[in-house]
Motif scaffolding. Structure first.
Motif, short mmCIF file in Angstrom:
data_model
loop_
_atom_site.label_atom_id
_atom_site.label_comp_id
_atom_site.label_asym_id
_atom_site.label_seq_id
_atom_site.Cartn_x
_atom_site.Cartn_y
_atom_site.Cartn_z
N THR A 170 0.84 -1.21 0.00
CA THR A 170 0.00 0.00 0.00
C THR A 170 0.86 1.25 0.00
O THR A 170 0.37 2.35 -0.17
N HIS A 171 2.15 1.09 0.28
CA HIS A 171 3.08 2.21 0.23
C HIS A 171 4.50 1.68 -0.01
O HIS A 171 4.77 0.50 0.21
N THR A 172 5.37 2.58 -0.46
CA THR A 172 6.74 2.14 -0.73
C THR A 172 7.58 2.17 0.55
O THR A 172 8.79 1.88 0.50
N SER A 173 6.95 2.48 1.69
CA SER A 173 7.70 2.44 2.95
C SER A 173 8.22 1.04 3.24
O SER A 173 9.18 0.87 4.00
N SER A 174 7.58 0.02 2.63
CA SER A 174 8.06 -1.36 2.83
C SER A 174 9.51 -1.50 2.34
O SER A 174 10.25 -2.34 2.84
N PHE A 196 -0.70 0.03 -4.28
CA PHE A 196 -2.07 -0.39 -4.57
C PHE A 196 -2.95 -0.16 -3.34
O PHE A 196 -2.58 -0.54 -2.23
N ARG A 197 -4.12 0.44 -3.56
CA ARG A 197 -5.07 0.60 -2.44
C ARG A 197 -6.47 0.37 -2.93
O ARG A 197 -6.82 0.75 -4.05
N ASN A 198 -7.25 -0.23 -2.04
CA ASN A 198 -8.63 -0.54 -2.41
C ASN A 198 -9.50 0.71 -2.28
O ASN A 198 -10.28 0.84 -1.35
N HIS A 210 1.72 5.74 -7.86
CA HIS A 210 3.16 5.62 -7.67
C HIS A 210 3.62 6.50 -6.52
O HIS A 210 3.11 7.60 -6.35
N GLN A 211 4.57 5.98 -5.78
CA GLN A 211 5.14 6.78 -4.68
C GLN A 211 6.66 6.78 -4.80
O GLN A 211 7.25 5.89 -5.42
N VAL A 212 7.25 7.78 -4.18
CA VAL A 212 8.70 7.76 -3.99
C VAL A 212 8.94 7.94 -2.50
O VAL A 212 8.42 8.87 -1.88
N GLU A 213 9.68 7.02 -1.95
CA GLU A 213 9.98 7.03 -0.52
C GLU A 213 11.44 7.43 -0.37
O GLU A 213 12.27 7.08 -1.21
N GLY A 214 11.76 8.15 0.70
CA GLY A 214 13.17 8.46 0.96
C GLY A 214 13.53 8.05 2.37
O GLY A 214 12.68 8.07 3.27
N PHE A 307 15.65 10.09 9.12
CA PHE A 307 14.35 10.62 8.69
C PHE A 307 13.87 9.86 7.48
O PHE A 307 14.64 9.18 6.80
N ALA A 308 12.56 9.97 7.26
CA ALA A 308 11.95 9.32 6.09
C ALA A 308 10.89 10.26 5.53
O ALA A 308 10.37 11.12 6.26
N PHE A 309 10.60 10.10 4.28
CA PHE A 309 9.51 10.88 3.67
C PHE A 309 8.91 10.06 2.55
O PHE A 309 9.54 9.13 2.03
N1 DAH Z 1 3.79 5.77 3.63
C1 DAH Z 1 3.00 6.97 3.73
C2 DAH Z 1 1.76 6.83 2.90
O1 DAH Z 1 1.73 6.05 2.03
C3 DAH Z 1 3.78 8.16 3.26
C4 DAH Z 1 4.87 8.50 4.22
C5 DAH Z 1 4.63 9.33 5.27
C6 DAH Z 1 6.10 7.92 4.06
C7 DAH Z 1 5.61 9.65 6.17
C8 DAH Z 1 7.11 8.23 4.98
C9 DAH Z 1 6.85 9.09 6.03
O2 DAH Z 1 8.33 7.72 4.89
O3 DAH Z 1 7.83 9.38 6.90
O4 DAH Z 1 0.80 7.53 3.11
#
Ligand code: DAH
Length: 346
Positions: A170-174, A196-198, A210-214, A307-309
């Protein structure tokens, strides 16, 4: 009409030759046209004595079928010959026919632009699977089983009911988790990918996007570093005069957490319908990686911080090109896609 006449017609058919399609058509008219020889024989058939009707009927039908088949055969070979002739006569010195040039998809262009900006800051690209397990999408990111925060992300499960079910991420945080499992700090990665989200499909939401995670982990990383990284990114993406503001928020995997707005690049803060009169546009979520997340992947949270974003690529593309309906990005309408054929990558 006599038996001999039918026999003669049959053997004549076998010898029939035509070179061109025109000749084939002439032969067809001569035999099977309204006034053709075979058509005339069918008319004469009406006058044949009743006791001979059966025999003549059968022979006549055979003759007609043979004629139809022969004409088909001649037509096919005449067509083949004419296209062969064409290719033999083609002029190889003629200029080629222009091939229409495709263009990169706007989502790919923006994803690449985001990745390139962070590469300049020294981030590596990391990737992970789209079919993930519960552990990497939720558990290791500090979403305990049955925690209400899981409700924020309506999940497509691939196999349910199991201890660690498979699901579509559901997010690229994985990918953060997968990176922390395999690399030792300092870690500096950018993770682009499809999620992917329902969700019901609308102008603002889609079930695939699409997401970009940092992710940045090292000794003494602070919130000030996060702010600076995002400000530099916003300036590269939206222009040198872009400003950012951070609003407190909640994500299970970061503490403290924040949402980031960028100054509206359309009205420059005056207020327009894209920023809904506020002068600000929301672009991402971020925060300091929660110590529980570091520890779950074997990183000592006393020694390291990070940190993450995470941001949505379609969202950034919508802001960049002022597209007001997300669905355009998924419909593959060439009229929309060709608008981006001259868009360049940074
Ligand atoms: N994973 C979050 C989402 O899909 C987005 C996100 C938020 C990623 C904060 C992060 C974070 O790494 O620190 O909504």
């Amino acid at each position: 009409m006599t038996r001999e006449e039918i026999e003669k017609m049959l053997s004549g058919l076998a010898e029939l030759r035509c070179k061109t399609e025109k000749e084939v058509e002439e032969a067809r008219v001569k035999l099977l046209g309204k006034k053709g020889e075979i058509t005339r024989m069918f008319e004469e058939f009406r006058t044949v004595a009743p006791e001979l009707k059966k025999e003549f009927g059968r022979s006549l039908n055979e003759l007609k079928q043979a004629a139809v088949a022969k004409i088909e055969e001649l037509r096919a070979s005449a067509q083949g010959a004419s296209s062969e002739g064409k290719s033999k006569n083609s002029d190889l010195t003629m200029p080629g026919e222009p091939m229409p040039l495709g263009s990169r998809h706007p989502v790919s262009i923006v994803r690449q632009e985001i990745v390139d900006i962070f590469r300049k800051f020294g981030y590596d690209v990391a990737e992970g699977p789209e079919i993930e397990d519960d552990y990497h999408v939720f558990e290791a990111l500090n979403f305990p089983a049955n925690h209400p925060a899981r409700d924020m992300q309506d999940t497509f499960f691939v196999s349910a009911g199991h201890l660690n079910p498979l699901l579509l991420r559901t997010h690229t945080s994985s990918i953060q988790v997968r990176t922390m499992e395999t690399q030792k700090p300092p870690i500096r990665v950018i993770c682009p990918g499809r999620v992917f989200r329902n969700e019901a499909i609308s102008a603002r939401a889609h079930c695939i996007f699409h997401q970009v995670e940092g992710l940045y982990i090292d000794e003494n990383v602070t919130f000030a570093d996060l702010k600076q990284a995002i400000l530099l990114f916003a300036r590269e993406m939206f222009g040198a005069d872009a400003k950012i503001r951070m609003r407190p928020s909640f994500f299970p995997f970061t503490e403290p957490s924040s949402e980031v707005d960028v100054s509206c690049n359309i009205c420059h803060g005056k207020g327009c319908n894209i920023c809904k009169g506020t002068g600000w546009l929301e672009i991402m979520g971020c925060g300091m990686v929660d110590p529980n997340v570091l520890e779950a992947s074997g990183i000592d949270s006393k020694q390291y911080s990070g940190f993450a974003f995470g941001m949505g690529v379609e969202r950034i593309a919508m802001l960049k090109w002022q597209v007001n309906d997300l669905r355009h990005y998924f419909e593959n309408d060439l009229r929309f896609l060709s608008e981006f054929s001259t868009a360049t990558e940074v």
